[in-house]
Design a protein around this motif. Structure first.
Motif, short mmCIF file in Angstrom:
data_model
loop_
_atom_site.label_atom_id
_atom_site.label_comp_id
_atom_site.label_asym_id
_atom_site.label_seq_id
_atom_site.Cartn_x
_atom_site.Cartn_y
_atom_site.Cartn_z
N SER A 35 34.51 45.81 40.93
CA SER A 35 35.34 45.21 41.98
C SER A 35 36.80 45.66 41.83
O SER A 35 37.26 45.98 40.74
CB SER A 35 35.26 43.68 41.92
OG SER A 35 35.89 43.20 40.76
N VAL A 36 37.51 45.67 42.93
CA VAL A 36 38.91 46.08 42.96
C VAL A 36 39.77 44.82 42.95
O VAL A 36 39.57 43.91 43.75
CB VAL A 36 39.20 46.92 44.22
CG1 VAL A 36 40.68 47.26 44.32
CG2 VAL A 36 38.34 48.18 44.21
N ALA A 37 40.73 44.78 42.04
CA ALA A 37 41.62 43.63 41.93
C ALA A 37 42.55 43.58 43.14
O ALA A 37 43.13 44.59 43.53
CB ALA A 37 42.44 43.71 40.65
N THR A 38 42.69 42.38 43.72
CA THR A 38 43.63 42.17 44.82
C THR A 38 44.43 40.92 44.55
O THR A 38 43.95 39.98 43.93
CB THR A 38 42.90 42.01 46.17
OG1 THR A 38 42.00 40.91 46.08
CG2 THR A 38 42.15 43.27 46.55
N ASN A 39 45.68 40.89 45.01
CA ASN A 39 46.48 39.68 44.86
C ASN A 39 46.30 38.80 46.09
O ASN A 39 45.48 39.09 46.96
CB ASN A 39 47.95 40.03 44.59
CG ASN A 39 48.57 40.78 45.75
OD1 ASN A 39 48.12 40.70 46.89
ND2 ASN A 39 49.62 41.53 45.47
N GLY A 40 47.08 37.72 46.20
CA GLY A 40 46.91 36.74 47.27
C GLY A 40 47.06 37.29 48.67
O GLY A 40 46.47 36.78 49.61
N ASP A 41 47.87 38.33 48.86
CA ASP A 41 48.05 38.88 50.21
C ASP A 41 47.16 40.09 50.46
O ASP A 41 47.34 40.79 51.46
CB ASP A 41 49.51 39.22 50.46
CG ASP A 41 50.05 40.32 49.54
OD1 ASP A 41 49.26 40.92 48.78
OD2 ASP A 41 51.26 40.58 49.58
N GLY A 42 46.21 40.32 49.58
CA GLY A 42 45.29 41.43 49.77
C GLY A 42 45.76 42.75 49.18
O GLY A 42 45.04 43.73 49.20
N GLY A 43 46.99 42.77 48.64
CA GLY A 43 47.49 43.99 48.01
C GLY A 43 46.87 44.20 46.64
O GLY A 43 46.08 43.38 46.18
N PRO A 44 47.24 45.29 45.98
CA PRO A 44 46.64 45.56 44.67
C PRO A 44 47.05 44.52 43.64
O PRO A 44 48.15 44.00 43.66
CB PRO A 44 47.20 46.95 44.31
CG PRO A 44 48.43 47.09 45.14
CD PRO A 44 48.21 46.29 46.38
N GLY A 45 46.13 44.20 42.76
CA GLY A 45 46.38 43.23 41.69
C GLY A 45 46.03 43.82 40.35
O GLY A 45 45.66 45.00 40.24
N ASN A 46 46.15 43.02 39.32
CA ASN A 46 45.83 43.43 37.95
C ASN A 46 44.74 42.54 37.41
O ASN A 46 44.83 41.32 37.49
CB ASN A 46 47.07 43.33 37.06
CG ASN A 46 48.18 44.22 37.54
OD1 ASN A 46 47.96 45.38 37.81
ND2 ASN A 46 49.36 43.68 37.65
N LYS A 47 43.72 43.13 36.82
CA LYS A 47 42.65 42.36 36.21
C LYS A 47 43.02 41.94 34.80
O LYS A 47 43.59 42.71 34.04
CB LYS A 47 41.36 43.17 36.16
CG LYS A 47 40.69 43.36 37.50
CD LYS A 47 39.34 44.00 37.31
CE LYS A 47 38.61 44.11 38.62
NZ LYS A 47 37.23 44.55 38.45
N VAL A 48 42.67 40.69 34.46
CA VAL A 48 42.90 40.14 33.13
C VAL A 48 41.70 39.29 32.77
O VAL A 48 41.25 38.48 33.57
CB VAL A 48 44.18 39.28 33.09
CG1 VAL A 48 44.38 38.71 31.69
CG2 VAL A 48 45.39 40.07 33.52
N ALA A 49 41.19 39.44 31.57
CA ALA A 49 40.06 38.62 31.14
C ALA A 49 40.52 37.22 30.73
O ALA A 49 40.00 36.22 31.23
CB ALA A 49 39.32 39.29 29.98
N LEU A 50 41.50 37.12 29.82
CA LEU A 50 41.98 35.83 29.30
C LEU A 50 43.48 35.74 29.56
O LEU A 50 44.24 36.54 29.02
CB LEU A 50 41.72 35.72 27.80
CG LEU A 50 40.31 36.08 27.31
CD1 LEU A 50 40.27 36.13 25.79
CD2 LEU A 50 39.30 35.11 27.87
N ARG A 51 43.92 34.77 30.37
CA ARG A 51 45.34 34.72 30.76
C ARG A 51 45.92 33.32 30.57
O ARG A 51 45.33 32.33 30.97
CB ARG A 51 45.51 35.12 32.21
CG ARG A 51 46.96 34.94 32.72
CD ARG A 51 47.10 35.24 34.18
NE ARG A 51 47.15 36.68 34.36
CZ ARG A 51 46.84 37.29 35.50
NH1 ARG A 51 46.41 36.61 36.53
NH2 ARG A 51 46.92 38.59 35.59
#
Length: 181
Positions: free
Chosen positions: A79-95
């Protein structure tokens, strides 16, 4: 496509009978577990996360204190990470923490977890989190082991992050990425 949609309930039922596993239907999920707005004194134990879009286990920066995440298996996927507005996001396992919230997350522990085949940071501590502990986390085939970020320009800091007994194997960037800017 229509035939698959029509037959899905029968297939789901057959799977449950055959495996003994219950299937819970959900829509699009950005986080597998998200604690927010004062979620404190919780023990989140023994789960599996596969192909999360943003973060598997997330303390979202709003006074989530004294929580324990233990015995999780987190596996990446396509899957591709996206932020709240649909733009690119960053994946994190434990945050722990969130750069856009004024309140912080304090005294939280992630322990006895396995993070594997994960495109992004295995562990991340963000402002204003403090006393975050990552203990006995095994990280394999990820980009970065632990990212710790502080926002010195706003006075928001991330402090007293502890890494104890963690194992890092086959990372594509860094084991630790500590940013004080």
């Amino acid at each position: 496509m229509l035939q698959g949609i029509e037959r899905e309930p029968d297939a789901r039922n057959a799977y449950e009978v055959r495996t003994g596993n219950l299937v819970e239907q959900v829509g699009f999920c950005r986080h597998d577990v998200l604690l927010f707005n004062g979620s404190s004194y919780n023990r989140i134990e023994g789960g599996t996360s596969t192909d999360t879009r943003i973060s598997a286990l997330d303390l979202h920066g709003a006074e989530c204190n004294d929580n324990l995440f233990t015995d999780w298996v987190i596996t990446g996927g396509p899957s591709v990470a996206t932020n709240g507005d649909g733009g690119p996001g960053n994946k994190v396992a434990l945050r722990a923490g969130n750069t856009s919230h004024a309140q912080g997350d304090d005294n939280n522990v992630f322990m006895n977890c396995l993070v594997t085949n994960f495109e992004g940071n295995a562990m991340e501590a963000l402002p204003r989190s403090s006393n975050t502990t990552f203990m006995n986390v095994h990280v394999k085939d990820t980009q970065c082991g632990l990212k710790v970020r502080s926002l010195a320009t706003t006075g928001n800091v991330c402090d007293r992050t502890t890494v104890h007994g963690c194992v890092f194997v086959n990372l594509t960037t860094k084991v630790f990425d500590v940013d004080g800017t």
